[in-house]
Design a protein around this motif. Sequence first.
Motif, PDB file in Angstrom:
ATOM      1  N   TYR A 114      -1.599   5.903  -6.163  1.00 34.93           N
ATOM      2  CA  TYR A 114      -2.822   5.237  -5.689  1.00 34.93           C
ATOM      3  C   TYR A 114      -3.023   5.539  -4.206  1.00 34.93           C
ATOM      4  O   TYR A 114      -2.052   5.691  -3.462  1.00 34.93           O
ATOM      5  CB  TYR A 114      -2.701   3.718  -5.835  1.00 34.93           C
ATOM      6  CG  TYR A 114      -2.475   3.232  -7.237  1.00 34.93           C
ATOM      7  CD1 TYR A 114      -3.540   3.017  -8.112  1.00 34.93           C
ATOM      8  CD2 TYR A 114      -1.185   2.962  -7.705  1.00 34.93           C
ATOM      9  CE1 TYR A 114      -3.330   2.548  -9.401  1.00 34.93           C
ATOM     10  CE2 TYR A 114      -0.965   2.495  -8.988  1.00 34.93           C
ATOM     11  CZ  TYR A 114      -2.040   2.296  -9.824  1.00 34.93           C
ATOM     12  OH  TYR A 114      -1.833   1.834 -11.098  1.00 34.93           O
ATOM     13  N   PRO A 115      -4.263   5.583  -3.729  1.00 32.23           N
ATOM     14  CA  PRO A 115      -4.486   5.703  -2.284  1.00 32.23           C
ATOM     15  C   PRO A 115      -3.953   4.443  -1.578  1.00 32.23           C
ATOM     16  O   PRO A 115      -4.056   3.345  -2.129  1.00 32.23           O
ATOM     17  CB  PRO A 115      -6.009   5.785  -2.138  1.00 32.23           C
ATOM     18  CG  PRO A 115      -6.535   6.077  -3.503  1.00 32.23           C
ATOM     19  CD  PRO A 115      -5.516   5.573  -4.482  1.00 32.23           C
ATOM     20  N   PRO A 116      -3.394   4.585  -0.366  1.00 31.20           N
ATOM     21  CA  PRO A 116      -2.876   3.424   0.357  1.00 31.20           C
ATOM     22  C   PRO A 116      -4.004   2.674   1.075  1.00 31.20           C
ATOM     23  O   PRO A 116      -4.384   3.015   2.196  1.00 31.20           O
ATOM     24  CB  PRO A 116      -1.893   4.041   1.354  1.00 31.20           C
ATOM     25  CG  PRO A 116      -2.477   5.395   1.640  1.00 31.20           C
ATOM     26  CD  PRO A 116      -3.139   5.842   0.356  1.00 31.20           C
ATOM     27  N   LEU A 117      -4.540   1.637   0.435  1.00 32.90           N
ATOM     28  CA  LEU A 117      -5.721   0.945   0.943  1.00 32.90           C
ATOM     29  C   LEU A 117      -5.451  -0.535   1.200  1.00 32.90           C
ATOM     30  O   LEU A 117      -4.807  -1.205   0.392  1.00 32.90           O
ATOM     31  CB  LEU A 117      -6.872   1.055  -0.061  1.00 32.90           C
ATOM     32  CG  LEU A 117      -7.348   2.451  -0.417  1.00 32.90           C
ATOM     33  CD1 LEU A 117      -8.361   2.393  -1.556  1.00 32.90           C
ATOM     34  CD2 LEU A 117      -7.945   3.148   0.796  1.00 32.90           C
TER      35      LEU A 117
ATOM     36  N   SER B 277      -8.024   2.804   4.812  1.00 34.77           N
ATOM     37  CA  SER B 277      -6.955   3.730   4.420  1.00 34.77           C
ATOM     38  C   SER B 277      -5.844   3.806   5.467  1.00 34.77           C
ATOM     39  O   SER B 277      -6.107   3.871   6.668  1.00 34.77           O
ATOM     40  CB  SER B 277      -7.519   5.135   4.206  1.00 34.77           C
ATOM     41  OG  SER B 277      -6.473   6.027   3.883  1.00 34.77           O
TER      42      SER B 277
ATOM     43  N   ARG C 296      -3.798   6.375   5.358  1.00 32.82           N
ATOM     44  CA  ARG C 296      -3.420   7.798   5.388  1.00 32.82           C
ATOM     45  C   ARG C 296      -3.393   8.372   6.794  1.00 32.82           C
ATOM     46  O   ARG C 296      -2.565   9.220   7.090  1.00 32.82           O
ATOM     47  CB  ARG C 296      -4.333   8.609   4.488  1.00 32.82           C
ATOM     48  CG  ARG C 296      -3.987   8.418   3.031  1.00 32.82           C
ATOM     49  CD  ARG C 296      -4.538   9.531   2.175  1.00 32.82           C
ATOM     50  NE  ARG C 296      -3.983   9.401   0.836  1.00 32.82           N
ATOM     51  CZ  ARG C 296      -4.696   9.425  -0.262  1.00 32.82           C
ATOM     52  NH1 ARG C 296      -6.004   9.589  -0.201  1.00 32.82           N
ATOM     53  NH2 ARG C 296      -4.116   9.301  -1.435  1.00 32.82           N
ATOM     54  N   LYS C 297      -4.287   7.932   7.652  1.00 34.35           N
ATOM     55  CA  LYS C 297      -4.323   8.511   9.002  1.00 34.35           C
ATOM     56  C   LYS C 297      -3.092   8.131   9.830  1.00 34.35           C
ATOM     57  O   LYS C 297      -2.793   8.765  10.820  1.00 34.35           O
ATOM     58  CB  LYS C 297      -5.608   8.132   9.728  1.00 34.35           C
ATOM     59  CG  LYS C 297      -5.691   6.697  10.187  1.00 34.35           C
ATOM     60  CD  LYS C 297      -6.975   6.465  10.945  1.00 34.35           C
ATOM     61  CE  LYS C 297      -7.051   5.074  11.500  1.00 34.35           C
ATOM     62  NZ  LYS C 297      -8.227   4.872  12.311  1.00 34.35           N
TER      63      LYS C 297
ATOM     64  N   PRO D  34     -12.515  -1.146   2.065  1.00 36.10           N
ATOM     65  CA  PRO D  34     -11.145  -0.632   1.969  1.00 36.10           C
ATOM     66  C   PRO D  34     -10.804   0.220   3.195  1.00 36.10           C
ATOM     67  O   PRO D  34     -11.623   1.011   3.673  1.00 36.10           O
ATOM     68  CB  PRO D  34     -11.166   0.208   0.693  1.00 36.10           C
ATOM     69  CG  PRO D  34     -12.246  -0.417  -0.134  1.00 36.10           C
ATOM     70  CD  PRO D  34     -13.297  -0.829   0.865  1.00 36.10           C
TER      71      PRO D  34
ATOM     72  N   GLU E 153       1.115   3.949  -3.034  1.00 30.22           N
ATOM     73  CA  GLU E 153       0.912   5.387  -2.844  1.00 30.22           C
ATOM     74  C   GLU E 153       1.985   6.194  -3.582  1.00 30.22           C
ATOM     75  O   GLU E 153       1.692   7.261  -4.126  1.00 30.22           O
ATOM     76  CB  GLU E 153       0.892   5.744  -1.356  1.00 30.22           C
ATOM     77  CG  GLU E 153       0.491   7.186  -1.111  1.00 30.22           C
ATOM     78  CD  GLU E 153       0.311   7.527   0.354  1.00 30.22           C
ATOM     79  OE1 GLU E 153      -0.488   8.438   0.633  1.00 30.22           O
ATOM     80  OE2 GLU E 153       0.969   6.904   1.206  1.00 30.22           O
TER      81      GLU E 153
ATOM     82  N   ALA F 262       0.836  -1.203   0.000  1.00 27.05           N
ATOM     83  CA  ALA F 262       0.000   0.000   0.000  1.00 27.05           C
ATOM     84  C   ALA F 262       0.872   1.255   0.000  1.00 27.05           C
ATOM     85  O   ALA F 262       0.568   2.236  -0.691  1.00 27.05           O
ATOM     86  CB  ALA F 262      -0.941  -0.006   1.195  1.00 27.05           C
TER      87      ALA F 262
END
Length: 192
Positions: free
Chosen positions: A56-59, A131, A133-134, A129, A52, A48
């Motif tokens: 791509y979003p890290p999912l 994430s 991101r946090k 999915p 990124e 992931a």
Amino acid sequence: MLPKFRKPENIQDYLDGLAYNTTEKTFSPPDVVLEQKAHCMDGAVFAATALETLGYPPLLVDLRAIDDDDHVIAVFRENGLWGAVAKSNTTTLRYRDPAYRSIRELALSYFPLYFNVAGEMSLYEYSRPFSLRKYRKKYLLAEDIAFIGEDLDRTTHYPIVSRQRLKSLRMAPRYLLDACFAGSDPAGLYKK
């Protein structure tokens, strides 16, 4: 630092070249590179993170199993279709080309090939999915990133089949068992 990748399949090739992590520790992406090993969770976080860097979003998606290990995959979307990159101790639970219209379809692609060492079908749920991101830099610097798996386990999951129905399904045939577990590290396989 992570190696440079050009496409999702390059990330899969990298993960396929790593030894399987049989320790209790979940490595951060830099530690995956340093140790040259990963299991599905640290491999999925690594994938992931690498996805990124490609935009791509890290999912992540969690695949839950009965009498077997759960499996975590990094998912990505191209032209509206979902694919996955994954590290696994089995040959059948790894990469999926972006050919699936939904996460459910993607999860179902793993279903007929997801069984334990006894040949019992085991996949029964998948998560939405999730994430990364946090977490941002927190997981890149952590000694052990098991906390991400704990949070992922608490996220919403959707049924594929009931536990009762799953137990009534046919066992995997011997040839599929042989193909699935070829080259696996016995120390990393689920034991009942």
